[in-house]
Scaffold this motif. Sequence first.
Motif, PDB file in Angstrom:
ATOM      1  N   ALA A  32      39.723  60.925  67.340  1.00 45.55           N
ATOM      2  CA  ALA A  32      40.061  62.281  67.776  1.00 45.55           C
ATOM      3  C   ALA A  32      38.977  63.295  67.410  1.00 45.55           C
ATOM      4  O   ALA A  32      38.922  64.381  67.972  1.00 45.55           O
ATOM      5  CB  ALA A  32      41.384  62.719  67.152  1.00 45.55           C
ATOM      6  N   LEU A  50      48.483  60.496  63.673  1.00 42.25           N
ATOM      7  CA  LEU A  50      49.453  60.832  64.720  1.00 42.25           C
ATOM      8  C   LEU A  50      50.773  61.319  64.127  1.00 42.25           C
ATOM      9  O   LEU A  50      51.443  62.181  64.716  1.00 42.25           O
ATOM     10  CB  LEU A  50      49.703  59.606  65.619  1.00 42.25           C
ATOM     11  CG  LEU A  50      48.572  59.214  66.576  1.00 42.25           C
ATOM     12  CD1 LEU A  50      48.909  57.909  67.290  1.00 42.25           C
ATOM     13  CD2 LEU A  50      48.318  60.322  67.589  1.00 42.25           C
ATOM     14  N   TRP A  53      50.472  64.933  63.442  1.00 39.76           N
ATOM     15  CA  TRP A  53      50.546  65.682  64.705  1.00 39.76           C
ATOM     16  C   TRP A  53      52.002  65.825  65.148  1.00 39.76           C
ATOM     17  O   TRP A  53      52.423  66.896  65.599  1.00 39.76           O
ATOM     18  CB  TRP A  53      49.718  64.954  65.773  1.00 39.76           C
ATOM     19  CG  TRP A  53      49.832  65.555  67.139  1.00 39.76           C
ATOM     20  CD1 TRP A  53      49.126  66.606  67.654  1.00 39.76           C
ATOM     21  CD2 TRP A  53      50.732  65.139  68.186  1.00 39.76           C
ATOM     22  NE1 TRP A  53      49.524  66.867  68.936  1.00 39.76           N
ATOM     23  CE2 TRP A  53      50.510  65.984  69.294  1.00 39.76           C
ATOM     24  CE3 TRP A  53      51.691  64.137  68.294  1.00 39.76           C
ATOM     25  CZ2 TRP A  53      51.218  65.857  70.481  1.00 39.76           C
ATOM     26  CZ3 TRP A  53      52.396  64.005  69.470  1.00 39.76           C
ATOM     27  CH2 TRP A  53      52.159  64.855  70.549  1.00 39.76           C
ATOM     28  N   GLN A  68      54.229  63.719  75.294  1.00 39.69           N
ATOM     29  CA  GLN A  68      52.935  64.240  74.856  1.00 39.69           C
ATOM     30  C   GLN A  68      52.183  63.199  74.025  1.00 39.69           C
ATOM     31  O   GLN A  68      50.959  63.067  74.134  1.00 39.69           O
ATOM     32  CB  GLN A  68      53.142  65.524  74.049  1.00 39.69           C
ATOM     33  CG  GLN A  68      53.710  66.681  74.864  1.00 39.69           C
ATOM     34  CD  GLN A  68      54.105  67.859  73.999  1.00 39.69           C
ATOM     35  OE1 GLN A  68      54.184  67.744  72.776  1.00 39.69           O
ATOM     36  NE2 GLN A  68      54.354  69.003  74.625  1.00 39.69           N
ATOM     37  N   LYS A  72      48.472  61.461  74.650  1.00 37.74           N
ATOM     38  CA  LYS A  72      47.401  61.369  73.662  1.00 37.74           C
ATOM     39  C   LYS A  72      46.892  59.933  73.546  1.00 37.74           C
ATOM     40  O   LYS A  72      45.688  59.682  73.445  1.00 37.74           O
ATOM     41  CB  LYS A  72      47.889  61.860  72.300  1.00 37.74           C
ATOM     42  CG  LYS A  72      48.067  63.357  72.186  1.00 37.74           C
ATOM     43  CD  LYS A  72      48.470  63.766  70.789  1.00 37.74           C
ATOM     44  CE  LYS A  72      47.341  63.591  69.796  1.00 37.74           C
ATOM     45  NZ  LYS A  72      46.237  64.535  70.013  1.00 37.74           N
ATOM     46  N   ASP A  75      44.862  59.040  76.574  1.00 34.38           N
ATOM     47  CA  ASP A  75      43.536  59.655  76.498  1.00 34.38           C
ATOM     48  C   ASP A  75      42.643  58.870  75.530  1.00 34.38           C
ATOM     49  O   ASP A  75      41.443  58.674  75.795  1.00 34.38           O
ATOM     50  CB  ASP A  75      43.677  61.104  76.029  1.00 34.38           C
ATOM     51  CG  ASP A  75      42.335  61.828  75.943  1.00 34.38           C
ATOM     52  OD1 ASP A  75      41.664  61.935  76.986  1.00 34.38           O
ATOM     53  OD2 ASP A  75      41.974  62.265  74.842  1.00 34.38           O
TER      54      ASP A  75
END
Length: 413
Positions: A32, A50, A53, A68, A72, A75
């Motif tokens: 990240a 994570l 987050w 969401q 992530k 991605d």
Amino acid sequence: MIFLIFGGSASGKKEYAEKCLSAALSEAKAAACKSPESESDQPFCLVEGLEQWLDVQPCADDCVVLQQLAEKVEDAEKRAGSRPLVLLFEERGCGIVPLDKELRALRERNGKALQWLAQRAERVDRVFAGQGLCLKGAEVPLFAETDGASQTATALVSTIESSSSGISDAAQDSLSAASDECRRFILKIYRHGASEPNLRREYLGRRDCPLAPQGREALLRRREKERKNLPLTLLFSSPAKRCQETAAIYFPEFSPLLIPEFWERDFGRLEGKTWEEMKDDTDYRSWIASSGQSSPLDMEPAEAFAARVSAGFEKVLSCVDLTLSANQAQGLSSSDPARFAVVMHGGSIMELLRQLAERFPELVDTQLEGGAPCQDSPAYYHFMLKEGESLTLLGELSFGHLISCRLLEGKGE
């Protein structure tokens, strides 16, 4: 492919990943925080944090948050390209359920996210005390064999294969079935032996005092009695000298797993004082009247102490669950519950019993020889231990959660 490594706080996830992924992990950075260009020379893509987050997402709808999370992960997969995506995730779903509604909601969100990640990942390993157990995909190669595969990736495959859990396919099926069952265990809780401040009846919190000679002698006299009903599977202890020395006397063949959260409460200005010195102090008398649930005299706040002890017990339960799962998967389980032990402090033990009694009233309903507790004290005070004494709990786990707990033996009986 996705390789999920999960476990509790400070369980050794990153070190375990390093063992699995070889020395290349020491050169990797969190995915990240890096651009695809800067990490293109790495043989894998690492993502951690994570769970943090998840904790700060303002949306109360878990379905939205999980969507969401999926975005992530997707991605991160794109950034990883053909390289394996390694996810380190902190599990927070074991132990005593928090009383605070918001903390319970975050804990449930953590569990839902972990379920989704485990379903999405091709390989899933669980870690506790630095030891890993492959729950899913032991046969899945972490690095695809392509013409352009680097020598580093080939070397990492060998490292991963050599550090696998060694559980057969049949055992993996057994482990999956075992996770759906309730598993019983016995936990013996010991109070450490007497130190010099204990003998002087002083309040002893965070001072790291060793056992007194008289305390050692008393433990040696009790050792045979306290070692009955072995074998023991695992031993836990507070890091304090007096606890580790007690563990070494009772169980010299074990090296205990240290649980820092089980340290005694910080007594602030009460440290080193005796009841005789403090009996006329107004703040002290109010603390006694609150059964230790107030925090005068610069003490560690009661809420912080409770949270700390709860977190420590959660670590113990995670380790117990992992051990029982591994034993059952490898056909090592028996009809008798596995036995575990922990050496703690008087205050930490009472706080743990208070939390367990709130959740499992049957714990303090158990009738023990010696009569009923005093009417002006909480029921769990009946189980207060003297130095070197123990009590025995029978617990039951389901999906890593404690679903029942009752007293088998009290005060070293």
